[in-house]
Enzyme design. Structure first.
Site, mmCIF file in Angstrom:
data_model
loop_
_atom_site.group_PDB
_atom_site.id
_atom_site.type_symbol
_atom_site.label_atom_id
_atom_site.label_comp_id
_atom_site.label_asym_id
_atom_site.label_seq_id
_atom_site.Cartn_x
_atom_site.Cartn_y
_atom_site.Cartn_z
ATOM 1 N N SER A 67 0.827 -1.209 0.000
ATOM 2 C CA SER A 67 0.000 0.000 0.000
ATOM 3 C C SER A 67 0.861 1.259 0.000
ATOM 4 O O SER A 67 2.016 1.246 0.431
ATOM 5 C CB SER A 67 -0.902 0.024 1.234
ATOM 6 O OG SER A 67 -1.741 -1.098 1.274
ATOM 7 N N GLN A 68 0.249 2.343 -0.448
ATOM 8 C CA GLN A 68 0.881 3.662 -0.394
ATOM 9 C C GLN A 68 1.125 4.023 1.080
ATOM 10 O O GLN A 68 0.226 3.805 1.907
ATOM 11 C CB GLN A 68 -0.104 4.648 -1.025
ATOM 12 C CG GLN A 68 0.421 6.027 -1.187
ATOM 13 C CD GLN A 68 -0.637 6.948 -1.791
ATOM 14 O OE1 GLN A 68 -1.598 6.497 -2.407
ATOM 15 N NE2 GLN A 68 -0.460 8.229 -1.594
#
Ligand code: SAH
Length: 218
Positions: A67-68
């Site tokens: 994920s970011q």
């Protein structure tokens, strides 16, 4: 291939990443510190070494992503963890989010449905830093009944609707943070278990996660 050394350059880039996440609105200093402490490039192939500290999601194989960092910080902040709480994560992926939780001194139970990703994190040397982190291969829709109830549940894949079984693995007063919606876009929800059958829902921003899929994949 991966490399496990943390250079001054990487430390500097990580500091910049923390600053940019702070500017985007994350205020929980413990969460920011956890992001600052974890060498994100350890979780990625050396091909991504130069860009590991950009605030973006990257492929980790098997069609999945890490994920970011902003999204990791956002979900972690909403979860409001306290040391020694029991936290269940659905969707281990690279284990980056799981390590952020472990860094916050909670007891982490993380489940991954893809065997290959599960095997990769099991071999991951950095995890030895966290005796409070346990990996499970299984279907997140089932949760972990043997270890329930949990203080907190964090879902890091897009759920078409709220998984019923997970609700019942929350302690009374416990919270679940979960992106719910269609394939393209999901709304971040925080659900608090108020009583045996009573749940409160709060709605936050929109995100785009990879889908939460049913069943294990060997
Ligand atoms: N938390 C991860 C990012 C996860 S991407 C990280 O920090 O890197 C979402 C992950 O959820 C993928 O690895 C995907 O295989 C997994 N997943 C999807 N559906 C699942 C399910 N039902 N049970 C467990 N894991 C699931």
């Amino acid at each position: 291939m991966r490399r496990y050394d943390d250079t001054y350059k990487q430390k500097g880039l990580r500091k910049q990443l923390v600053d940019s996440i702070r500017q985007k609105g994350i205020t929980d200093e413990n969460v920011l510190q956890a992001i600052g402490n974890i060498p994100r490039h350890y979780f990625l192939d050396t091909a991504f070494e130069g860009i590991a500290y950009e605030d973006r999601a990257f492929p980790i194989g098997e069609g999945q992503t890490i994920s970011q960092p902003y999204t990791v910080a956002y979900q972690t902040q909403l979860l409001e963890v306290r040391p020694y709480e029991k936290v269940l994560e659905i969707g281990t992926g690279s284990a980056y989010q799981a390590c952020v939780l472990a860094e916050l001194k909670v007891s982490v139970y993380t489940i991954e449905r893809q065997k290959k990703l599960f095997e990769t994190v099991k071999e991951f040397p950095f995890k030895t830093k966290y005796p409070n982190l346990r990996f499970f291969y299984g279907d997140g829709y089932e949760g972990l009944p043997t270890y329930a109830p949990f203080d907190k549940i964090l879902v890091t894949a897009a759920a078409p609707q709220i998984p019923e079984k997970l609700l019942h693995q929350l302690k009374i007063g416990g919270k679940m943070v979960i992106p719910v919606g269609s394939h393209d876009i999901q709304r971040m929800l925080r659900i608090t278990r108020m009583g045996e059958t009573e749940f409160d829902q709060e709605f936050f921003d929109n995100f785009s996660f990879v889908p939460m899929l049913a069943g294990k994949k060997g």
